[in-house]
Enzyme design. Structure first.
Site, PDB file in Angstrom:
ATOM      1  N   ASN A 140      24.467 -51.128  22.689  1.00  0.00           N
ATOM      2  CA  ASN A 140      25.416 -49.176  22.027  1.00  0.00           C
ATOM      3  C   ASN A 140      26.390 -49.037  21.813  1.00  0.00           C
ATOM      4  O   ASN A 140      26.800 -48.967  23.149  1.00  0.00           O
ATOM      5  CB  ASN A 140      24.026 -48.496  22.652  1.00  0.00           C
ATOM      6  N   TRP A 141      26.987 -49.149  21.149  1.00  0.00           N
ATOM      7  CA  TRP A 141      28.678 -49.503  20.909  1.00  0.00           C
ATOM      8  C   TRP A 141      28.992 -47.630  21.201  1.00  0.00           C
ATOM      9  O   TRP A 141      30.339 -47.616  20.922  1.00  0.00           O
ATOM     10  CB  TRP A 141      28.917 -50.017  19.532  1.00  0.00           C
ATOM     11  N   LYS A 142      27.655 -46.696  21.088  1.00  0.00           N
ATOM     12  CA  LYS A 142      28.188 -45.990  20.606  1.00  0.00           C
ATOM     13  C   LYS A 142      29.148 -45.112  19.890  1.00  0.00           C
ATOM     14  O   LYS A 142      29.498 -45.360  18.509  1.00  0.00           O
ATOM     15  CB  LYS A 142      28.507 -45.272  22.648  1.00  0.00           C
ATOM     16  N   HIS A 170      18.496 -40.807  22.909  1.00  0.00           N
ATOM     17  CA  HIS A 170      19.379 -41.314  23.682  1.00  0.00           C
ATOM     18  C   HIS A 170      19.814 -39.708  24.894  1.00  0.00           C
ATOM     19  O   HIS A 170      19.673 -39.165  24.191  1.00  0.00           O
ATOM     20  CB  HIS A 170      20.381 -41.997  23.064  1.00  0.00           C
ATOM     21  N   GLU A 191      22.239 -38.824  25.524  1.00  0.00           N
ATOM     22  CA  GLU A 191      23.665 -38.353  25.331  1.00  0.00           C
ATOM     23  C   GLU A 191      23.817 -37.539  24.250  1.00  0.00           C
ATOM     24  O   GLU A 191      23.518 -36.226  23.801  1.00  0.00           O
ATOM     25  CB  GLU A 191      24.585 -39.432  25.005  1.00  0.00           C
ATOM     26  N   GLU A 208      16.045 -45.532  29.891  1.00  0.00           N
ATOM     27  CA  GLU A 208      17.446 -45.471  30.803  1.00  0.00           C
ATOM     28  C   GLU A 208      17.621 -44.055  31.846  1.00  0.00           C
ATOM     29  O   GLU A 208      17.946 -42.573  31.198  1.00  0.00           O
ATOM     30  CB  GLU A 208      18.598 -45.131  29.344  1.00  0.00           C
ATOM     31  N   GLY A 230      26.818 -45.233  32.592  1.00  0.00           N
ATOM     32  CA  GLY A 230      27.956 -45.206  32.347  1.00  0.00           C
ATOM     33  C   GLY A 230      28.537 -44.703  33.904  1.00  0.00           C
ATOM     34  O   GLY A 230      29.527 -44.665  34.082  1.00  0.00           O
ATOM     35  N   SER A 258      23.916 -49.093  33.032  1.00  0.00           N
ATOM     36  CA  SER A 258      25.140 -50.351  33.693  1.00  0.00           C
ATOM     37  C   SER A 258      24.748 -51.277  33.747  1.00  0.00           C
ATOM     38  O   SER A 258      25.029 -52.109  35.325  1.00  0.00           O
ATOM     39  CB  SER A 258      25.649 -49.071  35.266  1.00  0.00           C
ATOM     40  N   GLY A 274      25.501 -50.588  26.821  1.00  0.00           N
ATOM     41  CA  GLY A 274      26.473 -49.885  26.126  1.00  0.00           C
ATOM     42  C   GLY A 274      27.872 -50.398  26.757  1.00  0.00           C
ATOM     43  O   GLY A 274      28.395 -51.388  26.001  1.00  0.00           O
ATOM     44  N   GLY A 275      28.501 -50.371  27.691  1.00  0.00           N
ATOM     45  CA  GLY A 275      30.011 -50.161  28.771  1.00  0.00           C
ATOM     46  C   GLY A 275      29.896 -51.810  28.543  1.00  0.00           C
ATOM     47  O   GLY A 275      30.713 -52.093  28.126  1.00  0.00           O
TER      48      GLY A 275
HETATM   49  P1  13P Z   1      26.102 -47.889  29.792  1.00  0.00           P
HETATM   50  O1  13P Z   1      25.855 -49.925  30.399  1.00  0.00           O
HETATM   51  O2  13P Z   1      27.071 -47.988  29.790  1.00  0.00           O
HETATM   52  O3  13P Z   1      26.184 -47.208  31.522  1.00  0.00           O
HETATM   53  O4  13P Z   1      25.454 -47.268  29.027  1.00  0.00           O
HETATM   54  C1  13P Z   1      24.233 -47.443  28.358  1.00  0.00           C
HETATM   55  C2  13P Z   1      23.357 -46.945  27.638  1.00  0.00           C
HETATM   56  O5  13P Z   1      23.478 -45.175  27.264  1.00  0.00           O
HETATM   57  C3  13P Z   1      23.235 -47.887  26.306  1.00  0.00           C
HETATM   58  O6  13P Z   1      22.046 -46.743  25.481  1.00  0.00           O
END
Ligand code: 13P
Length: 251
Positions: A9-11, A94, A96, A166, A172, A212, A233-234
């Site tokens: 997930n590149w956000k 998600h 977020e 999640e 994050g 994470s 994500g990251g």
């Molecule tokens: P991180 O891997 O950066 O914690 O993000 C997880 C996420 O929100 C994937 O959708």
């Protein structure tokens, strides 16, 4: 056998050009991937990412969708637009989106329905906050999120979704949930699905873990029976680190 997924997930990262460069690097590294490799791109990068992924095994998807077919929804995007751009899946609900953009359980349900009607795989994201976990509310929160998202969805359709657990406190933050916590919580999700859709339904739905995820603990997570992949994500922003994760998504 449930499908195994490694989803990046590149956000709000990567332009179309950056996406293409990323995919050119990633594709050869994950050619023999044990998992299905999916990348959730920003809307404007979906077309370029899909073009770059054309002759690879990578699938491109979106991070959001609007449930309406079309209409006066300034700034939103429809299933038809996503599909035409080259998306085959959508992240729905998600944390977020829920937290920063106020998405309600009902709105998320409408998005799941639209995805299913449009032949887009919905990856339904669920998860509790730290205070909910500490207050022993994890089951209640996950049950509410799953039940509301699938309310009124016929069983044969509901079985087509993928679920991503999640925990909000792990996103994050660098605080990954332990493999034991993930295993236990995925089993909990499966019992909620059984109650909702009938016995043994939960075992038919892939459940991914997100929060994470890093290359060094991916094997521990995947060693758990209830874990069918990861949503990253990251660590998915760099193609080399994501490739390491993908190649270790072995069951
Ligand atoms: P991180 O891997 O950066 O914690 O993000 C997880 C996420 O929100 C994937 O959708």
């Amino acid at each position: 056998m449930r499908a195994i997924y490694a989803v990046g997930n590149w956000k709000m990262n990567k332009s179309g050009r950056e996406s293409a460069t990323y995919i050119e690097t990633l594709a050869p590294l994950v050619k023999n991937s044990p998992a299905r490799v999916l990348l959730a791109a920003p809307f404007t990068a979906i077309g370029a990412a899909a073009a770059a992924a054309k002759d690879t095994s990578l699938s491109i998807g979106a991070q959001n969708i609007h449930p309406a077919r079309d209409g006066a929804f300034t700034g939103e995007i429809s299933a038809l637009m996503l599909k035409e751009a080259g998306a085959s899946f959508v992240l729905v609900g998600h944390s977020e989106r829920r937290r920063l953009f106020g998405e309600s359980d009902e709105f998320i349900r409408e998005k799941v329905v639209r995805c299913l009607q449009s032949d887009l795989l919905p990856i339904l994201c669920i998860g509790e906050t730290e205070s909910e976990r500490e207050g022993h509310k994890t089951r209640a929160v996950l049950a509410r999120q799953i039940e509301s998202a699938l309310h009124g969805v016929p069983k044969e359709e509901a079985l087509k979704i993928a679920l991503a657990y999640e925990p909000v406190w792990a996103i994050g933050t660098g605080k990954t949930a332990s493999a034991e916590t993930v295993e236990e919580t995925h089993a909990l999700c499966r019992s909620i699905l059984d109650e909702l859709l009938g016995k043994k339904s939960g075992e038919k739905i892939s459940i991914l873990y997100g929060g994470s995820v890093k290359p060094d603990h991916i094997s521990q997570l995947l060693a758990k029976r209830e874990v069918d992949g990861v949503l990253v994500g990251g660590a998915a922003l760099d193609p080399h680190s994501f490739a390491q994760i993908v190649m270790n998504c072995k069951k």
